[in-house]
Design a protein around this motif. Structure first.
Motif, short mmCIF file in Angstrom:
data_model
loop_
_atom_site.label_atom_id
_atom_site.label_comp_id
_atom_site.label_asym_id
_atom_site.label_seq_id
_atom_site.Cartn_x
_atom_site.Cartn_y
_atom_site.Cartn_z
N ARG A 102 55.27 43.04 45.28
CA ARG A 102 55.56 44.41 44.41
C ARG A 102 55.29 45.60 45.43
O ARG A 102 56.15 46.49 45.29
CB ARG A 102 54.40 44.24 43.20
CG ARG A 102 54.67 45.62 42.21
CD ARG A 102 53.45 45.46 41.43
NE ARG A 102 51.97 45.57 41.93
CZ ARG A 102 51.59 46.75 42.42
NH1 ARG A 102 52.45 47.77 42.45
NH2 ARG A 102 50.52 46.88 43.08
N ALA A 288 40.55 43.51 35.87
CA ALA A 288 41.54 43.21 36.73
C ALA A 288 42.92 43.32 35.83
O ALA A 288 43.80 43.97 36.36
CB ALA A 288 41.57 41.69 37.01
N GLY A 291 43.89 46.89 35.84
CA GLY A 291 44.37 47.33 37.18
C GLY A 291 45.72 46.96 37.32
O GLY A 291 46.65 47.70 37.74
N HIS A 339 40.73 52.02 33.82
CA HIS A 339 40.50 50.97 34.94
C HIS A 339 39.11 51.50 35.72
O HIS A 339 38.35 50.77 36.09
CB HIS A 339 41.74 50.87 36.10
CG HIS A 339 41.45 49.96 37.03
ND1 HIS A 339 41.24 48.64 36.83
CD2 HIS A 339 41.67 50.13 38.21
CE1 HIS A 339 41.17 48.03 38.00
NE2 HIS A 339 41.33 48.88 38.88
N ALA A 343 35.85 49.23 35.61
CA ALA A 343 35.45 48.83 37.08
C ALA A 343 33.95 49.12 37.20
O ALA A 343 33.10 48.26 37.74
CB ALA A 343 36.37 49.49 38.09
N GLN A 380 34.52 45.58 46.20
CA GLN A 380 35.73 45.47 45.48
C GLN A 380 35.88 47.14 45.00
O GLN A 380 37.02 47.67 44.85
CB GLN A 380 35.54 44.70 44.29
CG GLN A 380 36.86 44.89 43.53
CD GLN A 380 38.17 44.46 43.98
OE1 GLN A 380 38.20 43.91 45.07
NE2 GLN A 380 39.41 44.61 43.27
N HIS A 400 42.76 45.06 47.79
CA HIS A 400 42.12 45.36 46.56
C HIS A 400 42.52 44.25 45.61
O HIS A 400 41.53 43.86 44.87
CB HIS A 400 42.36 46.83 46.18
CG HIS A 400 41.79 47.02 44.78
ND1 HIS A 400 40.38 47.24 44.75
CD2 HIS A 400 42.34 47.73 43.79
CE1 HIS A 400 40.23 47.48 43.44
NE2 HIS A 400 41.29 47.96 42.82
N GLN A 401 43.60 44.00 45.51
CA GLN A 401 44.14 42.81 44.55
C GLN A 401 43.40 41.37 44.74
O GLN A 401 42.83 40.74 43.79
CB GLN A 401 45.65 42.98 44.59
CG GLN A 401 46.17 42.03 43.49
CD GLN A 401 47.74 41.56 43.57
OE1 GLN A 401 48.04 40.97 44.71
NE2 GLN A 401 48.33 41.63 42.49
N SER A 404 39.82 41.31 43.85
CA SER A 404 39.47 41.00 42.37
C SER A 404 39.41 39.54 42.35
O SER A 404 38.65 39.14 41.23
CB SER A 404 40.55 41.77 41.49
OG SER A 404 42.04 41.21 41.62
#
Ligand code: HEM
Length: 423
Positions: A102, A288, A291, A339, A343, A380, A400-401, A404
């Motif tokens: 992506r 998540a 996110g 988000h 978080a 995170q 970062h992804q 999570s």
């Protein structure tokens, strides 16, 4: 007709680990502590010999000490556990690969989906050119890529990214189904795990469907010429969410094959901590998903400041869309606002849990899970803030992804440590 009664005390209930000890009449069941398969075979023999015999399974009272925690896990369980961990690891890999696909804007390069035909990428120069021409018919090329100096070799790069992600998904299918069929044929899988594996298989298939359903939304013409062609943020969130659930299921089931149930005191403090641990897991998951909405709307490219959004705590366009509910899913400002605060709440809850559990009588492995969760929560959040402040660079956003998922893994581990003996 019932001729006699056999009383059996169940010592351990973890999915593939039904160790049973016989208390009465069962001289034929030679070993007092045998694994589920052996026990099953022996009990079948006894039942065949004694027609009409019935068996009563007496379960231990919760919180009582049994030798379940010290009973060894069988080799078969360890093999099944390693396989489930392998599947979880492959899901983790798929999430990273999907994120990078992506972030490198490669996700819309393959413009159709066929289970078998897709497995063969273009080979000759002519096939590549034909595939590139097909891609050129779709909105992403027409509205964005056309403006750039985009060559066939650039196309090959984005094509191989998407191809890699799709092939990885297929490999997870094979890595799950082939060993599952083998273990089932060997009789290594007990009833409860059979149900769970059926759930995994269904979710795996659904995950593939969601992937294509998501990509399809990015291939359609956008309603307005000014709209950026991109996949629907709803479908992206569904695809990511279902990957996280599948990963967590594999991880949980894998842990069950290796980690015995803790014999925790049944106190109000422990009940409170258990509820908090489950809330952390739930909140991490919701954060998540929120996110994924940030990623889907490219909402990380606005308000690149922290802790305030520009110089305000509450941005002026927070509820600019009408009707109001749309803001939570379609307004980049609101989506980013949500988000951030979800978080921050997750990290605060983790810190509160860590603080409250300091004096609780937790076994060392549990204490390790709590510390790991706190460390990862802080890391995170720092990764998220850096991603935002640096305008979403690909390596940082991908880290970062993955972070999570690591955080969710620690939350799953912690809740697994709080597992109770089934009733
Ligand atoms: C518990 C803490 C957090 C979790 C579990 C989490 C989770 C996620 C997830 C799963 C994504 C989607 C990534 C993707 O699909 O590519 C995401 C994206 C994002 N997050 Fe977080 N996040 C957390 C904290 C934060 C914080 C504190 C910030 C900043 C204030 C932040 C900023 C972002 C941004 C800007 C994106 C979009 C990145 C992109 O476009 O790829 N996150 N987050």
């Amino acid at each position: 007709m019932m001729t006699s009664l056999i009383s059996v005390r169940k010592l351990c209930f973890s999915s593939n680990r039904n160790l049973l000890s016989c208390t009465k009449h069962l001289k034929n069941l030679t070993s007092p502590r045998c694994n589920f398969t052996t026990w099953n075979k022996q009990i079948s023999k006894v039942l065949k010999k004694n027609k009409g015999l019935s068996i009563k399974v007496i379960q231990p009272t919760r919180g009582t000490t049994t030798d379940a925690a010290t009973a060894p896990f069988s080799r078969q369980q360890k093999i099944i556990g390693a396989w489930l961990f392998g599947c979880a690891g492959m899901c983790f890999g798929a999430v990273i690969l999907g994120g990078v696909t992506r972030l490198t804007e490669s996700g819309l390069s393959m413009v159709d989906w066929q289970l078998l035909k897709d497995m063969k990428p273009p080979r000759s120069q002519q096939e590549w050119e034909e595939e590139f021409e097909r891609y050129k018919q779709y909105p992403e090329y027409q509205h964005i890529i056309k403006e750039r100096d985009f060559t066939l070799s650039d196309f090959k790069f984005i094509y191989y990214m998407e191809y890699g992600h799709r092939m990885w998904g297929r490999m997870i299918g094979v890595a799950f189904l082939v060993p599952a069929a083998f273990f089932l044929s060997k009789g290594w899988v007990n009833r409860s795990l059979k149900f769970r594996l059926a759930g995994n298989a269904a979710l795996l298939g659904f995950q593939g469907f969601l992937g294509w359903y998501m990509v399809k939304s990015g291939l359609q013409q956008q309603p307005l010429p000014t709209d950026v062609p991109r996949v629907s943020q709803y479908r992206l969130a569904a695809h990511l969410g279902s990957a996280f659930i599948l990963y967590s299921m594999f991880l949980w089931q894998g842990l069950t094959q290796f980690i015995p149930i803790n014999n925790l005191p049944n106190t109000s403090q422990m009940r409170r901590l258990r509820i908090m641990a489950h809330s952390i897991k739930g909140l991490t998951f919701v954060t998540a998903i929120s996110g994924a909405f940030v990623a889907g709307l490219d909402a990380g490219l606005t308000y690149n400041s922290w802790p305030k959004m520009a110089d305000r705590w509450i941005p002026s366009d927070l509820l600019a869309f009408s009707p109001t509910w749309k803001n939570f899913f379609e307004n980049p400002t609101t989506v980013q606002f949500d988000h951030r605060h979800l978080a921050e709440s997750t990290v605060l809850l983790i810190a509160a849990f860590w603080y409250m559990s300091r004096k609780a009588p937790l076994p060392p492995r549990m204490r390790m899970a709590v510390n790991a969760l706190l460390g990862m929560g802080l890391l995170q959040a720092s990764l998220g803030i850096s991603t935002l402040l640096m305008y979403v660079p690909t390596p940082l956003a991908a880290t970062h992804q993955s972070g999570s998922l690591v955080l969710l893994s620690f939350a799953v581990w912690l809740t697994h440590e709080f597992r109770r003996l089934p009733k």
